[in-house]
Scaffold this motif. Structure first.
Motif, mmCIF file in Angstrom:
data_model
loop_
_atom_site.group_PDB
_atom_site.id
_atom_site.type_symbol
_atom_site.label_atom_id
_atom_site.label_comp_id
_atom_site.label_asym_id
_atom_site.label_seq_id
_atom_site.Cartn_x
_atom_site.Cartn_y
_atom_site.Cartn_z
ATOM 1 N N UNK A 92 20.275 -11.515 -4.372
ATOM 2 C CA UNK A 92 19.916 -10.103 -4.261
ATOM 3 C C UNK A 92 18.561 -9.982 -3.557
ATOM 4 N N UNK A 93 18.432 -8.999 -2.667
ATOM 5 C CA UNK A 93 17.213 -8.804 -1.879
ATOM 6 C C UNK A 93 16.759 -7.339 -1.977
ATOM 7 N N UNK A 94 16.224 -6.940 -3.118
ATOM 8 C CA UNK A 94 15.847 -5.537 -3.292
ATOM 9 C C UNK A 94 14.627 -5.137 -2.472
ATOM 10 N N UNK A 95 14.559 -3.850 -2.165
ATOM 11 C CA UNK A 95 13.438 -3.270 -1.435
ATOM 12 C C UNK A 95 12.782 -2.251 -2.357
ATOM 13 N N UNK A 96 11.501 -2.438 -2.631
ATOM 14 C CA UNK A 96 10.736 -1.527 -3.470
ATOM 15 C C UNK A 96 9.935 -0.621 -2.543
ATOM 16 N N UNK A 97 10.162 0.683 -2.638
ATOM 17 C CA UNK A 97 9.500 1.652 -1.774
ATOM 18 C C UNK A 97 8.569 2.502 -2.634
ATOM 19 N N UNK A 98 7.285 2.477 -2.303
ATOM 20 C CA UNK A 98 6.262 3.191 -3.057
ATOM 21 C C UNK A 98 5.731 4.307 -2.161
ATOM 22 N N UNK A 99 5.993 5.564 -2.567
ATOM 23 C CA UNK A 99 5.632 6.713 -1.734
ATOM 24 C C UNK A 99 4.989 7.815 -2.570
ATOM 25 N N UNK A 100 4.327 8.732 -1.856
ATOM 26 C CA UNK A 100 3.804 9.921 -2.520
ATOM 27 C C UNK A 100 4.980 10.745 -3.024
ATOM 28 N N UNK A 101 4.755 11.479 -4.088
ATOM 29 C CA UNK A 101 5.818 12.312 -4.669
ATOM 30 C C UNK A 101 6.415 13.268 -3.633
ATOM 31 N N UNK A 102 5.599 13.759 -2.734
ATOM 32 C CA UNK A 102 6.045 14.755 -1.757
ATOM 33 C C UNK A 102 6.677 14.144 -0.512
ATOM 34 N N UNK A 134 7.696 -1.794 0.528
ATOM 35 C CA UNK A 134 7.289 -0.840 1.557
ATOM 36 C C UNK A 134 6.371 0.175 0.880
ATOM 37 N N UNK A 135 5.149 0.296 1.418
ATOM 38 C CA UNK A 135 4.169 1.221 0.847
ATOM 39 C C UNK A 135 3.893 2.327 1.853
ATOM 40 N N UNK A 136 3.924 3.536 1.372
ATOM 41 C CA UNK A 136 3.603 4.717 2.172
ATOM 42 C C UNK A 136 2.129 4.652 2.591
ATOM 43 N N UNK A 137 1.878 4.620 3.899
ATOM 44 C CA UNK A 137 0.490 4.569 4.387
ATOM 45 C C UNK A 137 -0.336 5.745 3.867
ATOM 46 N N UNK A 138 0.308 6.866 3.618
ATOM 47 C CA UNK A 138 -0.414 8.041 3.123
ATOM 48 C C UNK A 138 -1.041 7.791 1.746
ATOM 49 N N UNK A 182 6.855 -10.311 1.413
ATOM 50 C CA UNK A 182 7.247 -9.264 2.354
ATOM 51 C C UNK A 182 6.683 -7.912 1.923
ATOM 52 N N UNK A 183 5.520 -7.542 2.484
ATOM 53 C CA UNK A 183 4.899 -6.253 2.177
ATOM 54 C C UNK A 183 4.623 -5.546 3.500
ATOM 55 N N UNK A 184 5.097 -4.300 3.608
ATOM 56 C CA UNK A 184 4.949 -3.520 4.829
ATOM 57 C C UNK A 184 4.349 -2.161 4.491
ATOM 58 N N UNK A 185 3.378 -1.731 5.277
ATOM 59 C CA UNK A 185 2.859 -0.371 5.165
ATOM 60 C C UNK A 185 3.597 0.458 6.199
ATOM 61 N N UNK A 186 4.160 1.578 5.784
ATOM 62 C CA UNK A 186 4.987 2.382 6.675
ATOM 63 C C UNK A 186 4.495 3.815 6.709
ATOM 64 N N UNK A 187 4.467 4.382 7.890
ATOM 65 C CA UNK A 187 4.097 5.781 8.078
ATOM 66 C C UNK A 187 5.352 6.623 7.992
ATOM 67 N N UNK A 188 5.557 7.295 6.877
ATOM 68 C CA UNK A 188 6.762 8.095 6.675
ATOM 69 C C UNK A 188 6.692 9.437 7.393
ATOM 70 N N UNK A 189 5.517 9.774 7.950
ATOM 71 C CA UNK A 189 5.417 11.016 8.700
ATOM 72 C C UNK A 189 5.766 10.837 10.164
ATOM 73 N N UNK A 190 5.796 9.582 10.621
ATOM 74 C CA UNK A 190 6.113 9.309 12.025
ATOM 75 C C UNK A 190 7.592 9.525 12.297
ATOM 76 N N UNK A 191 7.883 9.872 13.512
ATOM 77 C CA UNK A 191 9.284 10.009 13.931
ATOM 78 C C UNK A 191 9.922 8.633 13.903
ATOM 79 N N UNK A 192 11.149 8.511 13.378
ATOM 80 C CA UNK A 192 11.811 7.216 13.403
ATOM 81 C C UNK A 192 12.085 6.775 14.845
#
Length: 185
Positions: free
Chosen positions: A64-74, A129-133, A171-181
């Motif tokens: 199993x290869x789970x992905x943990x995504x940590x983001x702001x509530x909004x 994956x951590x929300x850069x915000x 495997x830790x990535x900072x991701x900008x969720x506001x950017x266009x995919x």
């Protein structure tokens, strides 16, 4: 139930200044916001979070290869955008068995702190994956310390330090969720 006292002790060594805030057990962010609205001892500037666990489609014979995504509530997390960032396809929310067996926690109590509970045979397969915000600004970041009836507030430095302290996590990535995919190739 997880040992929150050991976690709070570890967080204290990484910069946590205050004890967890006690409140009624909550099942979602709306209830969490309501519970904190009546609590005392909160920082003046904080942001609520969501921690989502995804599982990519993969053969049953693979670990199993789970992905943990940590983001702001909004923040809205697109599984397609996350999959594109990680070069994985068909991400789906993980079921309760994955939360229990891999992270040793339950829905409602999931936070990045569950990474410290992942057995060594699984931690190398986990992606974060951590929300850069979350990592900018001066707001304290609210999380459940493995228990949905408590909240801890950490700064971004303590969050990064905690994730960096998880032995075997690669495997830790900072991701900008506001950017266009990005467009698919």
């Amino acid at each position: 139930m997880a040992d929150t006292s050991a976690l709070v002790s570890k967080l204290s060594s990484l910069g946590l200044k205050d004890s967890p805030v006690e409140h009624v057990a909550v099942e979602n962010n709306e209830q969490w916001a309501e519970a904190l609205a009546t609590a005392s001892g909160l920082p003046s500037n904080y942001v609520l979070t969501k921690t989502l666990v995804f599982k990519p489609k993969q053969p049953k014979s693979e670990p199993i290869a789970p992905i943990v995504v940590v983001i702001k509530e909004t923040t809205t997390a697109s599984s397609k955008a996350i999959g594109t960032e990680l070069k994985l396809k068909d991400l789906r929310l993980a079921n309760e068995d994955v939360l229990k067996d891999v992270f040793q926690t339950a829905r409602g109590s999931v936070s990045p702190f569950a990474l410290g509970q992942v057995p060594q045979e699984h931690i190398g397969n986990v992606r974060v994956v951590i929300d850069k915000a979350l990592l900018t600004g001066d707001a304290q970041i609210a999380f459940h310390p493995l228990n949905s009836s408590q909240t801890v507030f950490v700064d971004s430095a303590a969050l990064k330090a905690y994730i960096a302290s998880v032995e075997g996590l690669q495997h830790v990535v900072e991701m900008d969720f506001t950017a266009e995919p990005a467009a698919a190739p």
